[in-house]
Design a protein around this motif. Structure first.
Motif, short mmCIF file in Angstrom:
data_model
loop_
_atom_site.label_atom_id
_atom_site.label_comp_id
_atom_site.label_asym_id
_atom_site.label_seq_id
_atom_site.Cartn_x
_atom_site.Cartn_y
_atom_site.Cartn_z
N GLY A 69 118.36 -71.91 28.99
CA GLY A 69 118.99 -72.97 28.21
C GLY A 69 120.43 -72.69 27.87
O GLY A 69 121.03 -73.38 27.06
N VAL A 70 121.02 -71.67 28.53
CA VAL A 70 122.43 -71.34 28.33
C VAL A 70 123.09 -71.36 29.71
O VAL A 70 122.58 -70.74 30.65
CB VAL A 70 122.60 -69.95 27.67
N GLU A 71 124.20 -72.08 29.83
CA GLU A 71 124.93 -72.17 31.10
C GLU A 71 125.45 -70.79 31.50
O GLU A 71 126.05 -70.09 30.68
CB GLU A 71 126.12 -73.12 30.98
N GLU A 84 127.70 -72.05 27.55
CA GLU A 84 127.41 -73.18 26.66
C GLU A 84 125.91 -73.25 26.40
O GLU A 84 125.09 -73.17 27.33
CB GLU A 84 127.87 -74.49 27.31
N ILE A 85 125.54 -73.40 25.13
CA ILE A 85 124.13 -73.49 24.76
C ILE A 85 123.71 -74.95 24.91
O ILE A 85 124.13 -75.80 24.14
CB ILE A 85 123.91 -72.99 23.32
N GLU A 123 114.19 -81.52 19.70
CA GLU A 123 113.26 -81.23 20.80
C GLU A 123 113.79 -80.17 21.77
O GLU A 123 113.10 -79.80 22.71
CB GLU A 123 112.93 -82.52 21.57
N LYS A 124 114.98 -79.66 21.53
CA LYS A 124 115.58 -78.65 22.42
C LYS A 124 115.61 -77.29 21.74
O LYS A 124 115.84 -77.17 20.54
CB LYS A 124 117.00 -79.05 22.81
N VAL A 125 115.37 -76.25 22.55
CA VAL A 125 115.40 -74.87 22.08
C VAL A 125 116.04 -74.01 23.17
O VAL A 125 116.26 -74.47 24.29
CB VAL A 125 113.97 -74.33 21.79
N VAL A 126 116.33 -72.78 22.84
CA VAL A 126 116.72 -71.78 23.83
C VAL A 126 115.50 -70.91 24.04
O VAL A 126 114.86 -70.47 23.08
CB VAL A 126 117.93 -70.96 23.35
N GLY A 127 115.15 -70.69 25.31
CA GLY A 127 113.98 -69.88 25.61
C GLY A 127 114.36 -68.44 25.86
O GLY A 127 115.38 -68.16 26.50
#
Length: 80
Positions: free
Chosen positions: A22-24, A29-30, A68-72
């Motif tokens: 989930g990070v470019e 960019e998150i 609804e979005k997270v970083v995994g």
């Protein structure tokens, strides 16, 4: 995804390894990803790998992302 899991398992056998989802890559960019259940990731790894490594998946919330979005965070655990 499974190739990365295998590569991290083989290249770093004495330490845990991590994959951030989930990070470019280029801009850092998150962006976030959809919420995942740890069991889905476990089932994927167990279904396709004959000797699967131990992994753990965590959803990390960031305040500026939509609800609804997270970083995994995928942790590839070492066998100790």
């Amino acid at each position: 995804f499974l190739k990365h899991i295998c590569a991290l398992t083989n290249s770093n056998p004495n330490n845990n390894s991590f994959i951030v989802v989930g990070v470019e890559d280029e801009t850092n960019e998150i962006r976030g990803v959809d919420f995942f259940d740890d069991s889905k990731i476990q089932n994927l790894v167990n279904a396709y790998l004959s000797n699967p490594p131990l992994i753990m998946y965590e959803n990390v919330a960031f305040p500026h992302l939509p609800a609804e979005k997270v970083v995994g965070l995928v942790t590839v655990l070492t066998a100790k």
